[in-house]
Structures are given as C-alpha cells and as structure tokens.
Design an enzyme around this catalytic site. Sequence first.
Site, PDB file in Angstrom:
ATOM      1  N   ASN A  11       0.866  -1.179   0.000  1.00  0.00           N
ATOM      2  CA  ASN A  11       0.000   0.000   0.000  1.00  0.00           C
ATOM      3  C   ASN A  11       0.901   1.227   0.000  1.00  0.00           C
ATOM      4  OD1 ASN A  11      -1.757   2.083   0.585  1.00  0.00           O
ATOM      5  ND2 ASN A  11      -2.196   1.409   2.681  1.00  0.00           N
ATOM      6  N   LYS A  13       0.050   4.275  -0.192  1.00  0.00           N
ATOM      7  CA  LYS A  13      -0.584   5.462   0.407  1.00  0.00           C
ATOM      8  C   LYS A  13      -0.351   6.674  -0.508  1.00  0.00           C
ATOM      9  CE  LYS A  13      -0.041   3.321   4.861  1.00  0.00           C
ATOM     10  NZ  LYS A  13      -0.017   3.460   6.298  1.00  0.00           N
ATOM     11  N   HIS A  98      -9.424   0.982   4.884  1.00  0.00           N
ATOM     12  CA  HIS A  98      -8.162   1.238   5.591  1.00  0.00           C
ATOM     13  C   HIS A  98      -8.436   2.192   6.759  1.00  0.00           C
ATOM     14  CE1 HIS A  98      -4.143   2.580   6.562  1.00  0.00           C
ATOM     15  NE2 HIS A  98      -3.708   1.481   5.956  1.00  0.00           N
ATOM     16  N   GLU A 100      -6.896   4.638   7.843  1.00  0.00           N
ATOM     17  CA  GLU A 100      -6.696   6.058   7.543  1.00  0.00           C
ATOM     18  C   GLU A 100      -7.936   6.631   6.857  1.00  0.00           C
ATOM     19  OE1 GLU A 100      -2.906   5.645   5.570  1.00  0.00           O
ATOM     20  OE2 GLU A 100      -2.014   5.061   7.481  1.00  0.00           O
ATOM     21  N   GLU A 168      -5.189  -4.974  10.676  1.00  0.00           N
ATOM     22  CA  GLU A 168      -4.201  -3.908  10.850  1.00  0.00           C
ATOM     23  C   GLU A 168      -4.507  -3.129  12.129  1.00  0.00           C
ATOM     24  OE1 GLU A 168      -2.164  -2.779   6.872  1.00  0.00           O
ATOM     25  OE2 GLU A 168      -3.907  -1.508   7.165  1.00  0.00           O
ATOM     26  N   GLY A 174       2.763   2.163  10.855  1.00  0.00           N
ATOM     27  CA  GLY A 174       3.772   3.217  10.745  1.00  0.00           C
ATOM     28  C   GLY A 174       4.469   3.553  12.049  1.00  0.00           C
ATOM     29  N   SER A 213       3.578  -2.169  10.302  1.00  0.00           N
ATOM     30  CA  SER A 213       5.027  -2.231  10.576  1.00  0.00           C
ATOM     31  C   SER A 213       5.672  -3.548  10.170  1.00  0.00           C
ATOM     32  CB  SER A 213       5.311  -1.917  12.049  1.00  0.00           C
ATOM     33  OG  SER A 213       4.902  -0.588  12.352  1.00  0.00           O
TER      34      SER A 213
HETATM   35  P1  PGA Z   1       3.039   0.289   7.545  1.00  0.00           P
HETATM   36  O1  PGA Z   1       1.553   0.504   6.979  1.00  0.00           O
HETATM   37  O2  PGA Z   1       3.546  -1.007   6.970  1.00  0.00           O
HETATM   38  O3  PGA Z   1       3.812   1.483   7.044  1.00  0.00           O
HETATM   39  O4  PGA Z   1       2.929   0.224   9.027  1.00  0.00           O
HETATM   40  C1  PGA Z   1       0.669  -0.556   6.802  1.00  0.00           C
HETATM   41  C2  PGA Z   1      -0.650  -0.070   6.266  1.00  0.00           C
HETATM   42  O5  PGA Z   1      -1.124   1.005   6.665  1.00  0.00           O
HETATM   43  O6  PGA Z   1      -1.266  -0.743   5.404  1.00  0.00           O
END
Ligand code: PGA
Length: 251
Positions: A11, A13, A98, A100, A168, A174, A213
């Site tokens: 992803n 983003k 997601h 976010e 997640e 992150g 992560s």
């Molecule tokens: P990350 O993000 O691997 O940077 O923690 C995962 C995600 O949001 O899908």
Amino acid sequence: MARPRPLLAGNWKMHGTRGSLGEIAALRDAVTAGRTRGTDVLVCPPFTLVMAAAELCAGTGLTIGGQDCDPQPSGAATGDVSAEMLRDAGAGAVIVGHSERRANHGETDETVRAKAEAAARAGLMAVLCVGETRAEHDRGETLRVIGRQIDESVPPGARAAGLALAYEPVWAIGTGLVPSPEAIGEVHAFMRRRLASLLGPEGAGVRLLYGGSVKPDNAAEVMGIADVDGVLVGGASLTADEFLAIVEAKR
Ligand code: PGA
C-alpha cells in the site's frame, strides 16, 4: 481445506509520482523471473499511477490495485473514483476500509461494506481492512471490535477469490510496533471462525493478511503464524528491493 495461496500486498498510500514507476517495473521483472513464485503479489499505488502501472504489468503476475473506491459506478461524487473506473484502468484489486480512510474520511462499517460490494460488482478483489485503535486495545476490546467490523463490513455473499481480510491494528501502522505472534495468531484464528460463520465454507478460502510495521526483518515470523496468509505492507513496499526482501523472507 488447503491453505490459501499467500498474498503479499503493498500500500503506497499518498506516495509516488511518475518517477516511482521504475520501482513497479523492477518488481514486475522480479515476479516474472520467478523470485516470488508461489505467492500472489499486489501493489496499490495512488490513483494517478494506477493506469501506467497496470500497463507496465499487463499479462504478468504482478497485480495493480487502488487504495479506495466509491460505492457507486459513476455519479456526482467530485474527487472520487469508482471500482469500475479502477477496473477500466487495469486494476485487479482495491483496498477498502483502511483505518486512515475510516479515521480521516469518516468511513463507517456500512460505507466499507458498500465499497466491498462495489469491488465485487466490478470484478476487483477487495482487500478489506479491520483493526482496533490503541484505546480499544488497551481496554481489551480487540476481538469485540474486529468481530463487529467483520459482521458489518464483509458483504454476506462474498466469495473467497474476491476478498482478502487484513488485520491492521491502528497502533501498529507506521509506528514500528507489532503485536506479539500469539496476539496476531489469536486475532487471525478469531477472524477465520467469524468468516466461517458468516460465509460458510467460502470463509475458509478468504486470505487473512496482517498489516502494521511489517519489514524484511519481521516478515518471516509474521508469515509463520497460523492463519496468516500474507501481509499488507505500507512503508516497506515503496521500493522494489525492500518489498522483495519481505517476499523472500517468508520463503
Ligand atoms: P506500515 O503501513 O507497513 O507502514 O505500518 C501498513 C498499512 O497502513 O497498510
């Protein structure tokens, strides 16, 4: 039932411009050369790159996906992109729900379900995300939250081939924090049971991903957990080298 084929999904983003297409081409070449054999590989760049990336990967084993879609096929929805448009651009999948999007755009389980249904309608695989916040985790509500998100956002008639469910934890995205293997295993076993009661035998074939992560140095451990059929990777999916190191770590 045989274990579902692993899926490694990236992803991007809101990262990437045309200059980043070289990473997609490098990944495609690695997939074509057999470096990811036995695993499905998906990359979801921003909308602006979907068509060019899909053209680079047409006819190869690297699937390109979107990061969101609108529930409607078309209409008065300024700034939104439909599942049909993604399909037309060459996408084979789309991320829905997601955290976010849930947090920054007020998406509810109902919205997410409508988006997952739109993906199925357009012939895209939906990578549907669920996960608890730090506060919910600290209150011991993880399974309750995940259960509600699954019940209310997975379309009742979903087919295994058209759905992956990504766990997640919001606090792991992150941050460099990852739940213990036991905790991930507990949630994934719970997701498997919940999908079975919701979808019947089809539920056993839905791929369950872990995201938050995931890096080359923890990917093998995460992928080794029972009921983890793949990973959804943010930051570490942005370069072909790091993403490939994750794919190769699990083998
Ligand atoms: P990350 O993000 O691997 O940077 O923690 C995962 C995600 O949001 O899908």
